[in-house]
Design a protein around this motif. Structure first.
Motif, mmCIF file in Angstrom:
data_model
loop_
_atom_site.group_PDB
_atom_site.id
_atom_site.type_symbol
_atom_site.label_atom_id
_atom_site.label_comp_id
_atom_site.label_asym_id
_atom_site.label_seq_id
_atom_site.Cartn_x
_atom_site.Cartn_y
_atom_site.Cartn_z
ATOM 1 N N ILE A 15 38.912 49.199 45.663
ATOM 2 C CA ILE A 15 40.164 48.444 45.578
ATOM 3 C C ILE A 15 40.991 48.489 46.799
ATOM 4 N N ALA A 16 41.177 47.445 47.446
ATOM 5 C CA ALA A 16 42.429 47.392 48.463
ATOM 6 C C ALA A 16 43.721 46.991 48.175
ATOM 7 N N LEU A 17 44.757 47.907 48.448
ATOM 8 C CA LEU A 17 46.229 47.541 48.147
ATOM 9 C C LEU A 17 46.405 46.632 49.208
ATOM 10 N N TYR A 18 46.947 45.454 49.114
ATOM 11 C CA TYR A 18 47.104 44.633 50.139
ATOM 12 C C TYR A 18 48.580 43.766 50.349
ATOM 13 N N GLY A 19 48.943 43.636 51.589
ATOM 14 C CA GLY A 19 50.253 42.817 51.484
ATOM 15 C C GLY A 19 51.351 43.055 52.356
ATOM 16 N N LYS A 116 37.046 41.102 59.020
ATOM 17 C CA LYS A 116 36.228 40.106 58.386
ATOM 18 C C LYS A 116 34.893 40.916 57.914
ATOM 19 N N LYS A 117 34.535 41.732 58.324
ATOM 20 C CA LYS A 117 33.293 42.471 57.792
ATOM 21 C C LYS A 117 33.201 43.206 56.651
ATOM 22 N N HIS A 118 34.482 44.157 56.749
ATOM 23 C CA HIS A 118 34.777 45.063 55.790
ATOM 24 C C HIS A 118 34.642 44.410 54.295
ATOM 25 N N LYS A 119 33.907 45.267 53.249
ATOM 26 C CA LYS A 119 33.981 44.474 52.002
ATOM 27 C C LYS A 119 34.774 45.387 50.901
ATOM 28 N N TYR A 120 35.462 44.857 50.018
ATOM 29 C CA TYR A 120 35.987 45.595 49.144
ATOM 30 C C TYR A 120 35.688 44.624 47.848
ATOM 31 N N ASP A 121 35.641 45.472 46.704
ATOM 32 C CA ASP A 121 35.366 44.728 45.479
ATOM 33 C C ASP A 121 36.417 43.845 44.982
ATOM 34 N N LEU A 122 37.621 44.278 45.175
ATOM 35 C CA LEU A 122 38.776 43.406 45.051
ATOM 36 C C LEU A 122 40.117 44.029 45.915
ATOM 37 N N PHE A 123 40.667 42.713 46.347
ATOM 38 C CA PHE A 123 42.233 43.261 46.775
ATOM 39 C C PHE A 123 43.196 42.731 45.959
ATOM 40 N N LEU A 155 43.346 36.091 53.642
ATOM 41 C CA LEU A 155 42.226 36.563 52.724
ATOM 42 C C LEU A 155 41.568 35.156 52.331
ATOM 43 N N MET A 156 42.210 33.988 52.124
ATOM 44 C CA MET A 156 41.349 32.903 51.800
ATOM 45 C C MET A 156 40.723 32.424 52.954
ATOM 46 N N ASP A 157 41.129 32.551 54.537
ATOM 47 C CA ASP A 157 40.199 32.158 55.309
ATOM 48 C C ASP A 157 38.920 32.969 55.480
ATOM 49 N N TYR A 158 38.923 34.261 55.076
ATOM 50 C CA TYR A 158 37.746 35.214 54.955
ATOM 51 C C TYR A 158 37.044 35.171 53.728
ATOM 52 N N LYS A 159 37.486 34.427 52.691
ATOM 53 C CA LYS A 159 36.994 34.316 51.551
ATOM 54 C C LYS A 159 36.953 35.835 50.771
ATOM 55 N N LYS A 160 37.972 36.576 50.848
ATOM 56 C CA LYS A 160 38.019 37.744 50.260
ATOM 57 C C LYS A 160 38.331 37.727 48.806
ATOM 58 N N PRO A 161 37.882 38.424 47.986
ATOM 59 C CA PRO A 161 38.048 38.377 46.413
ATOM 60 C C PRO A 161 39.480 39.092 46.057
ATOM 61 N N ILE A 194 32.636 38.320 42.993
ATOM 62 C CA ILE A 194 32.900 36.890 43.071
ATOM 63 C C ILE A 194 32.491 36.556 41.612
ATOM 64 N N ASP A 195 31.766 36.970 41.005
ATOM 65 C CA ASP A 195 31.344 36.696 39.336
ATOM 66 C C ASP A 195 32.610 37.020 38.734
ATOM 67 N N PHE A 196 33.334 38.253 39.009
ATOM 68 C CA PHE A 196 34.243 38.816 38.038
ATOM 69 C C PHE A 196 35.512 37.786 38.371
ATOM 70 N N LEU A 197 35.682 37.384 39.384
ATOM 71 C CA LEU A 197 36.899 36.379 39.636
ATOM 72 C C LEU A 197 36.867 35.104 39.024
ATOM 73 N N GLU A 198 35.455 34.642 38.840
ATOM 74 C CA GLU A 198 35.225 33.465 38.259
ATOM 75 C C GLU A 198 35.448 33.606 36.651
ATOM 76 N N ILE A 199 35.005 34.828 36.361
ATOM 77 C CA ILE A 199 35.403 34.777 34.792
ATOM 78 C C ILE A 199 36.877 35.127 34.655
ATOM 79 N N TYR A 200 37.376 35.946 35.475
ATOM 80 C CA TYR A 200 38.889 36.256 35.239
ATOM 81 C C TYR A 200 39.347 34.932 35.325
#
Length: 704
Positions: A15-19, A116-123, A155-161, A194-200
């Motif tokens: 989980i990335a804390l971001y802002g 762009k490449k780094h992945k986090y399950d959620l920001f 976040l939106m440009d890089y399609k981050k969850p 991505i599945d989780f965000l769709e459900i959320y």
């Protein structure tokens, strides 16, 4: 250097804390780490830049960006070995990237690539609605709004969850805790971020998704039929005189209550035109005659349709459209005329009837005027659902179709109101997206489409129990959108009122008994009277050892049985129509009660069960009258009376790939399984649904 920017592979949820600065990232990261008994990776930039300031009194520069991100990645990778299920990162490459662009109007290409490449399950995107605190390194508070927008855009440009967190520190912590708990559940189900965000975003409950996975894996227990409900054994016979009596009773009592008509009308008419759509797809124009096609495909419905299509309420409208567009139409052979008629009726460039909701289609012809199903329901409203010169009508629709419903209602409602001296209030609702159900592949894993996205399907009409639960009326009439006729509205009104009168009469007795049960002085004779009423009027048999209960336990038991929503359901004699019917059903505890059962709920391999099904004498025409309030005039919570074990597993196909999905317990099946139920025989004329185009050719839908 690039090698040092790589994230270490891991199964740990990150989980990335971001802002922007000073939005509570560090505080929340540490709180969450403590709560989940795991690691919080601190923000490397803060220590690095504070040390620089202390030693040289210099602020951050562009040259600091790569050392900062390298230090952050190293700290994150080192923390993974000690993390417990989840790790919280107080910063990340994305934060450094945006910081660099905001402060120096540039970003090192390697830093941008890492972000762009780094992945986090959620920001967790931290909102700026927190108090501002100035320190040696933070920028002007007035910039925060613009900075925040830059952070979110990245976040939106890089399609981050990501999910935005706002509010007080306590609210953010509580929300983040719930989200992470659900994310862990989603991961355990084989779902990704991505599945989780769709459900959320659909507001679907993760526990419900888990239950659906379990059901789809293990199947749903089949209903145990005891016997079919028949006249004088589960179904009440109603003579014309009795119907008149109860209709008059209803008319006398209705002035003190609110009435509403509830019409499920969400679906498109695709099934109605199925045999015609198949013809357009499969017919070899110019290579065969329509008669040859009918013989080749055994499409008898098409033969009936072509023979009598002139009786359809929209026949002239479509013919005129074809005549104005097709060159030399009048000189064409009959096969060509019929082909163009069907094509124009279905074509998206012309009438597109198969993709429209049934409610907006012309159903009945009155001279030179055609009426839609919507209009006929408005006519029915003023015929039986009126109290104090007011009538209330509620359509459940698809959101994209509401405007077409409103257009028709706005056109026809004034004339109906004027003719009847009744004010009609029309409202709409949609099936809640949170009731959509997830699909699985044949191995039990999440089913994905060609874009690797999970598939959700509407949960079926059982989801409409939520819409019904939102109504404030005392008595609600339920009838499907396609079950209207052109003639005999007086007969329909009589039996609708009769069902309502029976409900109100029974309800009055129930309310009286419940008030007596509230009194400490209730007598043994009164309890015996209640037991007799339950047995004779509501077909409810008490548990065997009821007689051994103490008086207090008997009172509590009877209150629990009686204080429920009630429905009176019209039943017609079974003449081969597909759909559910009335049966006596036995549950796991050995209790036998009345229920409307669909064929899909019965074990087709059980010869005895199938024989019971075959012996059914009546059919459910979805003609219900419901009481939604208790004896204290409080609304029941209808969700408490759903039998969640009575849903359906359906098998579908998407782009050649098979999948399974769960459908919620049907609105008048499992969704009302725990209601008080009375089945009443009504005349067949009250049931005239339009399931296929040819149903509109039947006498009930033709002028007389």
């Amino acid at each position: 250097m690039e090698e040092n920017l790589k994230q270490q592979p891991t199964e740990v949820i990150k989980i990335a804390l971001y802002g922007p600065e000073r939005t509570g990232k560090t505080t929340l990261s540490e709180q969450l780490a403590q709560s989940f008994q795991t690691i919080s990776v601190p923000e490397f930039a803060r220590t690095y830049l504070q040390k620089k300031w202390d030693s040289s009194n210099e602020a951050a520069s562009i040259s600091d960006m790569m050392p900062i991100v390298l230090g952050q990645v190293e700290a994150e990778n080192n923390a993974l070995s000690n993390a417990n299920t989840v790790v919280f990162c107080d910063s990340c490459a994305m934060v450094t990237k945006v910081f660099s662009e905001l402060n120096f109007s540039q970003c090192d290409p390697m830093l941008e690539k890492a972000a762009k490449k780094h992945k986090y399950d959620l920001f967790f995107l931290m909102d700026i609605d927190v108090a501002w605190e100035q320190d040696d390194m933070t920028s002007d508070a007035l910039k925060r709004k613009a900075d925040f927008e830059k952070f979110e855009m990245a976040l939106m440009d890089y399609k981050k969850p990501y999910i935005k967190l706002s509010g007080t520190s306590d609210k953010r912590f509580a929300k983040a805790t719930r989200i992470i708990t659900d994310l862990i559940k989603a991961k355990n189900l084989g779902l990704n971020s991505i599945d989780f965000l769709e459900i959320y975003n659909r507001k679907v409950n993760l526990d419900v998704v888990g239950e659906q996975f379990e059901i789809l894996k293990n199947g749903i227990p089949k209903i145990n039929l005891d016997r079919p409900a028949v006249l004088n054994d589960g179904i009440v016979a109603l003579s014309p005189d009795e119907a008149t009596y109860y209709a008059n009773f209803f008319d006398e009592k209705k002035k003190d209550i609110k009435l509403e008509k509830f019409v499920p009308a969400s679906g498109a008419a695709s099934r109605m035109f199925k045999f015609l759509s198949e013809f357009i797809m499969d017919f070899k124009q110019g290579q065969e005659s329509i008669n040859a096609y009918i013989n080749r495909t055994n499409n008898k419905d098409l033969a009936v349709f072509l023979f009598a299509k002139e009786k359809l309420p929209f026949y002239k409208t479509i013919v005129e459209a074809v005549q104005s567009s097709v060159h030399n139409y009048d000189s064409l052979e009959k096969d060509s005329k019929d082909y163009f008629f069907i094509k124009y009726m279905l074509s998206s460039e012309h009438f597109d009837y198969a993709n429209k909701p049934k409610g907006v289609l012309p159903f009945h012809q009155y001279g030179n005027y055609s009426a839609t199903a919507i209009e006929e329901h408005l006519n029915e409203c003023v015929a039986y659902a009126v109290s104090k010169e007011n009538s209330h009508l509620h359509f459940t629709v698809s959101e994209e179709h509401q405007s077409s419903f409103e257009k028709i209602v706005n056109e026809v409602k004034p004339k109906i109101e004027k003719a009847s001296s009744v004010a009609i209030d029309v409202k709409y609702s949609y099936q809640n997206k949170s009731t959509d159900v997830i699909a699985v592949d044949l191995e039990g894993g999440p089913f994905r489409d060609e874009n690797d996205q999970i598939i959700f399907r509407p949960g079926g009409h059982g989801a409409l129990i939520e819409n019904l639960d939102q109504l404030t009326a005392d008595i609600v009439f339920i009838k499907n959108i396609d079950n209207v006729i052109q003639n005999h509205i007086q007969v329909i009104a009589l039996y609708k009122k009769a069902l309502a009168g029976m409900l109100m009469s029974c309800q009055n007795t129930i309310f009286t008994f419940l008030r007596l049960l509230d009194e400490d002085t209730i007598s043994r004779e009164t309890i015996d009277e209640i037991v007799l009423f339950l047995n004779e009027k509501l077909a409810i048999t008490l548990i065997d050892d009821f007689s051994k209960y103490t008086k207090e336990s008997k009172v509590e038991y009877l209150q629990n049985i009686l204080n429920r929503p009630i429905r009176v359901c019209g039943m017609v004699k079974n003449e081969g129509e597909p759909g559910g019917g009335p049966f006596w059903v036995t549950d796991k505890k050995g209790n036998t009660f009345l229920q409307i059962i669909e064929a899909s709920q019965v074990d087709v391999k059980d010869v005895k069960q199938m024989q019971i099904m075959a012996n059914a004498t009546h059919f459910n025409p979805v003609d219900l009258v419901c009481g939604l309030k208790d004896y204290r005039h409080q609304k029941f919570d209808l969700s408490k009376y759903v039998d969640k074990n009575t849903g359906f597993v359906v098998e579908k196909n998407k782009n050649g790939k098979p999948y399974k999905a769960f459908e919620l317990p049907g609105l008048w099946n499992g969704a009302m399984a725990k209601w008080l139920t009375i089945f009443v025989e009504v005349p067949l004329i009250t049931f005239n649904p339009v399931k296929t185009m040819n149903d509109l050719l039947k006498p009930a839908h033709q002028a007389q």
